[in-house]
Design an enzyme around this catalytic site. Sequence first.
Site, PDB file in Angstrom:
ATOM      1  N   GLU A 170      -4.639 -27.107 -45.234  1.00 28.23           N
ATOM      2  CA  GLU A 170      -4.252 -25.770 -45.703  1.00 28.23           C
ATOM      3  C   GLU A 170      -5.466 -24.952 -46.131  1.00 28.23           C
ATOM      4  O   GLU A 170      -5.386 -24.099 -47.017  1.00 28.23           O
ATOM      5  CB  GLU A 170      -3.232 -25.867 -46.848  1.00 28.23           C
TER       6      GLU A 170
ATOM      7  N   GLU B  24       3.241 -31.854 -41.778  1.00 31.59           N
ATOM      8  CA  GLU B  24       4.016 -31.789 -43.008  1.00 31.59           C
ATOM      9  C   GLU B  24       5.051 -30.683 -42.854  1.00 31.59           C
ATOM     10  O   GLU B  24       4.697 -29.522 -42.630  1.00 31.59           O
ATOM     11  CB  GLU B  24       3.083 -31.494 -44.188  1.00 31.59           C
TER      12      GLU B  24
END
Length: 341
Positions: A168, A272
């Site tokens: 991220e 994810e």
Amino acid sequence: MQLKKRFRAGCAALVCCLAGVLALGGCSLLGDDSGGPARSGAGAAPHSGASADPAIPYDVTPLLKPEKKYFGAAVPGAPNSMKNVDVYTKTVGKQPNLVEYYAGWGDGFDATGVRNAWAEGALTLMSWEPFDTPVADIAAGRSDEYIEEYATAVRRLNLPVVIDFADEFNGHWEKWGTNHVTPAQYVAAWRHIHRTFVDAGATNVIWAWSPNIVNPVRNVRLEPYYPGDAYVDWVGLIGYFTAGEDNAFDSVFGPTRDQIRTFTKKPVLLLETAAMPGERRRADIRNLFAGVEADDDMLGFVWFDHKKRADWRLEASPLALKEFKRLAADDRFGFDVRKPS
């Protein structure tokens, strides 16, 4: 993503320390390579990539793009304990073959956890998060002793593992995100880590480069953060089906996938994902399975089965769980990673 909280470095370090004090875990700086007990079956049924000669690194090639899809899960305590993986397996009717966990920069390699998952036919996927160490310092070599020791432990174990570093990174909410790290610093750190592993002979690693989906940060271009095909094996997208937004698979993941396809053809894993509980969750789950199944370059997905800010656990929505279980029964999802073909 900013909608959830995951196990972070402090928690991981505390678990590791407690494990060491109680002599129950496998955390140490060099990993648990003492030949201690693992779960029943550890090391059994190696596929053709395994070598009888420990001097030869495990060949991960058959695992890079297998015929079937990865069916992954992130659950509390795994893989150092597989108890919750076993509970998840009973809940959804199929055993995950990819187990994700989170480790802080500075934590030791969880060799016991890797063995535990391998004994049940699963790869481990470690999300390596540099909370308290600047990425620029990693790039400059200030963590070299740690990286070298970690890589040596991974090579010594000689089982395949998946590593993603500083996931991220395109989000402003992470300490290694856009408010703190430049693309050049990120790429330099990634390449430096990768080269150190290669120099240590730890080619038994699958490297997953893992941006958040671009939907909440469309002004951040991904290509400047890409280390290059020589340093990446998988693209690991992180994205969730959330309330109040278009939940079509292509709406959630398409903009990111299309942007990535302009600079790399590496296969994609939904590293994810999950869906908000509620009326729409059944439809989100259908879209997830159908979208992964329809794309030959999509390797599979990892369901984030935690209660963190939102309740991402499948058990929170019984009707959606029933739909997930029905779709998970498809033989195209899941396989024993020790025998990928």
